[in-house]
Design a protein around this motif. Structure first.
Motif, short mmCIF file in Angstrom:
data_model
loop_
_atom_site.label_atom_id
_atom_site.label_comp_id
_atom_site.label_asym_id
_atom_site.label_seq_id
_atom_site.Cartn_x
_atom_site.Cartn_y
_atom_site.Cartn_z
N GLN A 53 0.74 -1.17 0.04
CA GLN A 53 -0.01 0.03 -0.04
C GLN A 53 0.89 1.06 0.12
O GLN A 53 0.45 2.15 -0.66
N CYS A 60 -4.27 2.93 -1.00
CA CYS A 60 -3.95 3.08 0.08
C CYS A 60 -4.60 4.24 0.67
O CYS A 60 -4.29 5.51 0.27
N ARG A 64 -6.13 3.81 7.65
CA ARG A 64 -6.11 2.44 7.48
C ARG A 64 -6.39 1.65 8.85
O ARG A 64 -6.14 0.52 9.05
N ASN A 80 -7.15 -3.28 4.81
CA ASN A 80 -5.75 -2.81 4.60
C ASN A 80 -4.85 -3.72 4.95
O ASN A 80 -5.23 -4.31 6.28
#
Length: 123
Positions: A53, A60, A64, A80
């Protein structure tokens, strides 16, 4: 090194108390610079699992952090790539307090292991 370390702490944080708890554990033994790598293993592991990410292979988002299930009031993993989300995938639904406690145990155990390794090498 300091910038990478600070960002690793920040990326690993995301639930109440975890960042402060990490800072306390790290500050206790920060004077031993050789240990920085050994005591920050959760942060380093989080950085490694976050690489897809962070370099843009996988989208991203800004935040997260895990998801909150409003029915159960527990945290659930998001899509994530963070150590917190991986932990939740293994441990299933946890309250924020329980997740905090478990991740602080991880931080303390890896810190103690770092001290042990450091003292074994010094002997």
């Amino acid at each position: 090194m300091t910038v990478v370390f600070c960002n690793s702490v920040n990326i690993y944080a995301g639930i109440n108390g975890l960042e402060v708890g990490q800072a306390i554990v790290i500050a206790i033994i920060l004077f031993l610079n050789n240990l920085l790598f050994l005591i920050s293993m959760p942060q380093i592991l989080n950085f490694i699992v976050s690489i897809p990410q962070l370099i843009g292979i996988i989208h991203c988002p800004i935040h997260r952090i895990p998801l909150i299930n409003k029915k159960t009031n527990c945290l659930e993993p998001s899509n994530n790539h963070t150590l917190i989300n991986y932990w939740l995938r293994i441990r299933s639904h946890l309250s924020e307090l329980q997740l905090f406690r478990e991740l602080m145990v991880l931080q303390c155990v890896t810190g103690a292991l770092g001290l042990y390794i450091y003292h074994k090498q010094a002997s």
